[in-house]
Every structure is written in structure tokens, then in C-alpha cells.
Design a protein around this motif. Structure first.
Motif, PDB file in Angstrom:
ATOM      1  N   ALA A 108      56.368  73.754  22.801  1.00  0.00           N
ATOM      2  CA  ALA A 108      56.485  72.593  23.690  1.00  0.00           C
ATOM      3  C   ALA A 108      57.797  72.634  24.459  1.00  0.00           C
ATOM      4  CB  ALA A 108      56.385  71.304  22.874  1.00  0.00           C
ATOM      5  N   THR A 111      56.894  68.202  28.136  1.00  0.00           N
ATOM      6  CA  THR A 111      55.987  68.321  27.001  1.00  0.00           C
ATOM      7  C   THR A 111      56.681  67.842  25.742  1.00  0.00           C
ATOM      8  OG1 THR A 111      54.955  70.261  28.028  1.00  0.00           O
ATOM      9  CG2 THR A 111      54.507  69.906  25.706  1.00  0.00           C
ATOM     10  N   SER A 162      56.147  67.193  21.380  1.00  0.00           N
ATOM     11  CA  SER A 162      55.362  67.579  20.215  1.00  0.00           C
ATOM     12  C   SER A 162      55.597  66.573  19.103  1.00  0.00           C
ATOM     13  CB  SER A 162      55.719  68.992  19.744  1.00  0.00           C
ATOM     14  OG  SER A 162      57.054  69.031  19.281  1.00  0.00           O
ATOM     15  N   ALA A 183      47.188  75.384  20.383  1.00  0.00           N
ATOM     16  CA  ALA A 183      48.247  74.697  21.143  1.00  0.00           C
ATOM     17  C   ALA A 183      48.667  75.528  22.347  1.00  0.00           C
ATOM     18  CB  ALA A 183      49.437  74.426  20.229  1.00  0.00           C
ATOM     19  N   GLY A 189      45.859  75.431  24.989  1.00  0.00           N
ATOM     20  CA  GLY A 189      45.801  74.116  25.623  1.00  0.00           C
ATOM     21  C   GLY A 189      46.903  73.917  26.644  1.00  0.00           C
ATOM     22  N   LEU A 190      48.129  74.301  26.306  1.00  0.00           N
ATOM     23  CA  LEU A 190      49.244  74.158  27.249  1.00  0.00           C
ATOM     24  C   LEU A 190      49.093  75.090  28.443  1.00  0.00           C
ATOM     25  CD1 LEU A 190      52.214  73.783  24.749  1.00  0.00           C
ATOM     26  CD2 LEU A 190      51.195  72.016  26.176  1.00  0.00           C
ATOM     27  N   VAL A 207      52.638  66.159  29.004  1.00  0.00           N
ATOM     28  CA  VAL A 207      51.689  66.621  27.997  1.00  0.00           C
ATOM     29  C   VAL A 207      52.246  66.261  26.618  1.00  0.00           C
ATOM     30  CG1 VAL A 207      50.297  68.563  27.178  1.00  0.00           C
ATOM     31  CG2 VAL A 207      51.258  68.614  29.475  1.00  0.00           C
ATOM     32  N   VAL A 231      51.589  67.298  22.437  1.00  0.00           N
ATOM     33  CA  VAL A 231      50.913  68.119  21.439  1.00  0.00           C
ATOM     34  C   VAL A 231      51.071  67.437  20.089  1.00  0.00           C
ATOM     35  CG1 VAL A 231      50.715  70.393  20.397  1.00  0.00           C
ATOM     36  CG2 VAL A 231      51.459  70.182  22.772  1.00  0.00           C
ATOM     37  N   VAL A 261      45.947  68.482  22.129  1.00  0.00           N
ATOM     38  CA  VAL A 261      46.757  68.661  23.339  1.00  0.00           C
ATOM     39  C   VAL A 261      46.195  67.720  24.397  1.00  0.00           C
ATOM     40  CG1 VAL A 261      47.583  70.261  25.083  1.00  0.00           C
ATOM     41  CG2 VAL A 261      47.177  71.077  22.750  1.00  0.00           C
ATOM     42  N   ASP A 267      46.823  65.521  28.157  1.00  0.00           N
ATOM     43  CA  ASP A 267      47.611  65.460  29.384  1.00  0.00           C
ATOM     44  C   ASP A 267      47.143  64.296  30.240  1.00  0.00           C
ATOM     45  OD1 ASP A 267      45.337  67.791  30.067  1.00  0.00           O
ATOM     46  OD2 ASP A 267      45.720  66.395  31.716  1.00  0.00           O
ATOM     47  N   THR A 321      41.793  66.101  26.972  1.00  0.00           N
ATOM     48  CA  THR A 321      42.258  66.203  25.589  1.00  0.00           C
ATOM     49  C   THR A 321      41.523  67.336  24.907  1.00  0.00           C
ATOM     50  OG1 THR A 321      42.690  63.816  25.498  1.00  0.00           O
ATOM     51  CG2 THR A 321      42.580  65.008  23.404  1.00  0.00           C
TER      52      THR A 321
END
Length: 354
Positions: free
Chosen positions: A241, A251, A253, A274, A277-278, A290, A292, A305, A307, A347
Motif C-alpha cells: 500500500a 492507499t 491498509s 492485494a 487488486g491495486l 484505495v 486494502v 481492495v 476504491d 470492491t
């Protein structure tokens, strides 16, 4: 920057509309302002990667339309703000010389005014345009520098890994190779002595056995050097992150529940979830932030994850990365779910038994 400029353009146009409706003939300003604003938004797709002819055509059309719009808006705040938006966009997307030329031209919208007032207003707009240009270029340079630092950090990490592997390879060649050569010679000598001098052959073979033990110790030492210590999963996700934030996408976490050791394949699958997803958020979501979440439950662990991006519905396959992730997680008895709400974000939820 793209999302910010859209918001700035729409806000400036809203000011123009409010000012125009208070006058006697609002429609020329409203219509020209709408076309100008639409072209500003479309410029983010029209300009990148295009030839200089495209740049010149776009800039000339926007300057001409902008000056007409500015006059129709009676040189009020809405028209001024839209011209400043054009300067910001050109400073972000086009070479510095083009941006300077646009900043020098937009004050000529005051040319039809009484000389004293027009000069004052024009100088004020010129100063505002140049300030917008400088700030935009500084922000652009800072963003490029940050991305370059992230890439350089990755390259340094790869270089350090390669150097460590080369060192271990040299150790194996110099250490293990020496031991194995010695063992081979001693076994050969022992076999030659076995028939005529069993006692001496036994001593030679005992030395070979000792050398073999030392060779095994050398192998274990080299393998241990290759196995770099791995951080706990929450720390790995937090570092991921942090690296994503450094690349320009804020981002955060969060870990919940009692952190515990997981099977290596489960931990790797959750980390890859993760990471995937990022990666998808950076590529497709147009998000501003975002989060996580790593959730430890009694019978399972999941990575979420989320956003605040465009929330476009995924295609039937979800892409190669998502397909590979689904295959990996399904093989462990877990699930992969991607929920998207247009205009609100997406998501990705990955759950694995643990």
C-alpha cells in the motif's frame, strides 16, 4: 490531475452560467462556454500521443473559441476561470513553449475594453495565467520525480537480489565444487586400495565421508542464504500500500482480527490478491483513494481492495490477472468476488480458508 481539471472546468462553467443568466442575453455565453468546457474534457483523450498538428489545431480552436466565449461572457469571472483552465491543461499535457504561448495570448480577451481598464484586467489575467502555468509544471515535475524514484527503488532491489544470487553462486562453485572434487578423488583412491590394503582404504573412505558432510553443510548454508526472511502478511500488504501511495494513488491498509501464521500457498495467494487488486485500480479505476483490508476470521482470511473510482462493470473474463487469481484461489478452496457500482467504485474480495 485529470479528475481535478474536470472538476475545475465544470465549476468554472457553472460560475459562467450563473453570471450569464443574470444578464440580458445569456445564451451566447452559455453555448460557447459549454462547447469550450466539453473540448477541455475531451482534450485528455485527444492530445496524448498525438502529432504536433493535433496540438496546434486543438490549441488554436480553443483559443479562438475561448476568446469568443470570454467576450460573450462580458469578461466576467466565469470566462476568466475557463481560460485559466485551458492554460492548466496545456501546461500539463503539452510542451512548455506551447503552454507559455497560450498564457501570453489569453489576456488579449480584454483587447476590446477601454484602454485603462483593459490594460489592468489583461495584466491581472496574465499574472494569473503564468502562476497557473508555473504551479502546474511544478506539480507535474514532482509527480514525475516521485514515479522515477519508485522505479529506481525497484531497480535497486532487483540489482541487490541479482548481486546476492551471484555471490551465492560463486560460493557454491568455490566451496561445494571444491568439496565434491575432493570426495571424488578420495573415493577413487579408496576403491583402488580396497583389494590390497583394506585398512588404508577405510581411512581414505572415512575422509571422503567427512568431506561429504562438509559439502552438505555448504549446501545448507547456501540455501539458507537464498531464503531471505519474509515479512508477516500484514507488513507485506502495508508495504504494498505504501508503494502504491508513492506512485501517486493514495492507499491505506488495515488489518483486523488476530494475525496468525498461514500456509505458504494461502499467504502467497492473499498477497497476490492485494497486488492484483491495486494493479487493476491503477490501470482502470480512475480512483482518488484505495483501501486494502486484511481480515482474520476463525476459519478464513480475506483481502478486500475497495476504491472510489468509476466502477465500470468488469468484462466476462475479468482479464488475465483476475482469471489467474481466481484459478489460484479456487484451487485452495477459496472465492474471488468483484463488485462494481458505476460511478461509485469497485470492491475485490478474496477469501481463503485458513
Amino acid at each position: 490531475m485529470e479528475r481535478f481539471l474536470w472538476m475545475l472546468a465544470v465549476s468554472a462553467y457553472s460560475v459562467l452560467v450563473l453570471e450569464a443568466v443574470a444578464g440580458a442575453d445569456p445564451w451566447p455565453a452559455i453555448v460557447t462556454g459549454a462547447v469550450f468546457t466539453a473540448l477541455v474534457v475531451a482534450g485528455w483523450w485527444l492530445l496524448p500521443g498525438r502529432s504536433r498538428g493535433w496540438w496546434a489545431g486543438y490549441v488554436l480552436v480553443q483559443i479562438g473559441l475561448g476568446l469568443v466565449m470570454f467576450g460573450a461572457a462580458h469578461a466576467l469571472w466565469g470566462g476568466t476561470l475557463l481560460l485559466i483552465v485551458l492554460v492548466v491543461q496545456v501546461a500539463e499535457l503539452l510542451p512548455l513553449g506551447v503552454a507559455v504561448a497560450v498564457a501570453l495570448v489569453v489576456p488579449f480577451g480584454h483587447a476590446g475594453m477601454e484602454l485603462g481598464k483593459g490594460l489592468r484586467e489583461g495584466v491581472g489575467m496574465l499574472v494569473a495565467a503564468l502562476m497557473a502555468l508555473v504551479v502546474t509544471r511544478l506539480l507535474r515535475r514532482e509527480r514525475q520525480t516521485r514515479l522515477a524514484l519508485v522505479r529506481a527503488h525497484g531497480q535497486l532491489a532487483e540489482l541487490a537480489t541479482a548481486e546476492e544470487r551471484n555471490r551465492v553462486a560463486r560460493d557454491i562453485h568455490d566451496g561445494l565444487g571444491h568439496y565434491l572434487t575432493t570426495v571424488q578423488m578420495q573415493v577413487r583412491a579408496g576403491r583402488a586400495l580396497l583389494g590390497r590394503d583394506p585398512q588404508r582404504a577405510d581411512a581414505v573412505l572415512a575422509q571422503a565421508e567427512e568431506q561429504a558432510k562438509q559439502a552438505l553443510s555448504e549446501v545448507r548454508r547456501s540455501v539458507s542464504a537464498l531464503r531471505a526472511p519474509r515479512l508477516p502478511l500484514p507488513d507485506r500488504v502495508e508495504r504494498l500500500a505504501r508503494e502504491t501511495s508513492q506512485s501517486g494513488l493514495p492507499t491505506t491498509s488495515l488489518a483486523r482480527g488476530a494475525c496468525r501464521a498461514l500456509p505458504a500457498e494461502v499467504e502467497e495467494a492473499l498477497f497476490r490478491a492485494a497486488q492484483e487488486g491495486l494493479t487493476n485500480v491503477r490501470r482502470h479505476a480512475q480512483a482518488t483513494q484505495v483501501q486494502v483490508l486484511l481480515q482474520y476470521d476463525p476459519a478464513e482470511v480475506r483481502v478486500v481492495v475497495g476504491d472510489d473510482g468509476c466502477g465500470d462493470a468488469p468484462g466476462p473474463s475479468g482479464g488475465f490477472g483476475l482469471t489467474g487469481l481466481r484459478e489460484r484461489v479456487t484451487g485452495l478452496g477459496g472465492t474471488v468476488v468483484l463488485d462494481s457500482v458505476p460511478g461509485q467504485g469497485s470492491t475485490l474480495t478474496v477469501t481463503a480458508p485458513a
